[in-house]
Design an enzyme around this catalytic site. Structure first.
Site, PDB file in Angstrom:
ATOM      1  N   HIS A   9       0.836  -1.210   0.000  1.00 33.40           N
ATOM      2  CA  HIS A   9       0.000   0.000   0.000  1.00 33.40           C
ATOM      3  C   HIS A   9       0.866   1.254   0.000  1.00 33.40           C
ATOM      4  O   HIS A   9       2.043   1.233   0.357  1.00 33.40           O
ATOM      5  CB  HIS A   9      -0.910   0.002   1.226  1.00 33.40           C
ATOM      6  CG  HIS A   9      -0.144   0.049   2.522  1.00 33.40           C
ATOM      7  ND1 HIS A   9       0.401   1.217   3.030  1.00 33.40           N
ATOM      8  CD2 HIS A   9       0.203  -0.927   3.382  1.00 33.40           C
ATOM      9  CE1 HIS A   9       1.031   0.958   4.152  1.00 33.40           C
ATOM     10  NE2 HIS A   9       0.935  -0.347   4.391  1.00 33.40           N
ATOM     11  N   GLU A  83      -2.217  -6.833   7.405  1.00 33.58           N
ATOM     12  CA  GLU A  83      -0.871  -6.691   7.982  1.00 33.58           C
ATOM     13  C   GLU A  83      -0.742  -7.529   9.247  1.00 33.58           C
ATOM     14  O   GLU A  83      -1.731  -7.875   9.902  1.00 33.58           O
ATOM     15  CB  GLU A  83      -0.588  -5.218   8.290  1.00 33.58           C
ATOM     16  CG  GLU A  83       0.774  -4.931   8.917  1.00 33.58           C
ATOM     17  CD  GLU A  83       1.972  -5.352   8.072  1.00 33.58           C
ATOM     18  OE1 GLU A  83       2.176  -6.580   7.895  1.00 33.58           O
ATOM     19  OE2 GLU A  83       2.719  -4.473   7.614  1.00 33.58           O
TER      20      GLU A  83
END
Length: 194
Positions: A9, A83
């Site tokens: 990202h 994550e």
């Protein structure tokens, strides 16, 4: 065979401040949106069939920018791509984390291990690749997967036998790493954007 482009990202304010994000849902900043656009431009040179994303907002926004540039449908959210959860370390600075815990392999109360991250990410990528093979057999399908630095790091370590990423080598915001999935194995091909 399924080609998988793993994209980290774009930047968030916590990335800029070098704070541990983990599962904390921090949005992209303006630089992060530019990172996403740059990754999309790099990916636009090839053919892609679908975009998948972590459920965290920073990954979702990156994936939406990429999907729009590639004229692909809305990204599919895949929980296993989120994550690494850092437990009590979420929100602290990277230097404080390293001073307190020593390295990224250390046990942290409430945190996932890199092995746990690897296992759930591999499971998600296998499900994505199976679905791609059903849709496109016998032709190869190319998938974009927007995820996080910890996930990409765990997968690189797995496929390289621990030789990648090299010591001190960051997984940069907006980076693209290409893999191939076939016969239940994952193989690293190359970084497209480092």
């Amino acid at each position: 065979m399924t080609l998988i482009s793993l994209v980290r990202h774009g930047q968030t304010d916590w990335n800029l401040e070098r704070r541990i994000q983990g599962a904390t849902d921090i949005p992209l900043n303006d630089t992060g949106r530019a990172d996403a656009r740059a990754a999309a431009e790099a990916l636009a040179a090839g053919r892609h069939d679908a975009v998948y994303t972590s459920p965290l907002i920073r990954a979702q926004e990156t994936a939406q920018i990429i999907a729009a540039r590639l004229s692909l449908p809305e990204p599919a959210i895949t929980r296993g791509l989120r994550e690494r959860e850092f437990g009590v370390a979420e929100g602290i600075g990277v230097s404080d984390y390293l001073a307190r815990y020593g390295d990224w392999q250390s046990e942290v109360p409430g945190a996932e291990t890199l092995d746990e991250v690897r296992d759930r990410a591999l499971d998600s990528l296998e499900r994505i690749a199976r679905a791609a093979r059903r849709r496109s057999a016998p032709a190869a399908e190319s998938i974009v997967v927007v995820t996080h630095g910890g996930v990409i790091r765990a997968l690189l370590m797995h496929v390289s036998g621990g030789t990648l990423p090299r010591e001190g080598e960051p997984i940069r915001n907006g980076s693209v790493h290409r893999f191939v999935a076939e016969r239940s194995t994952l193989r690293f091909l190359e970084p497209i954007v480092g």
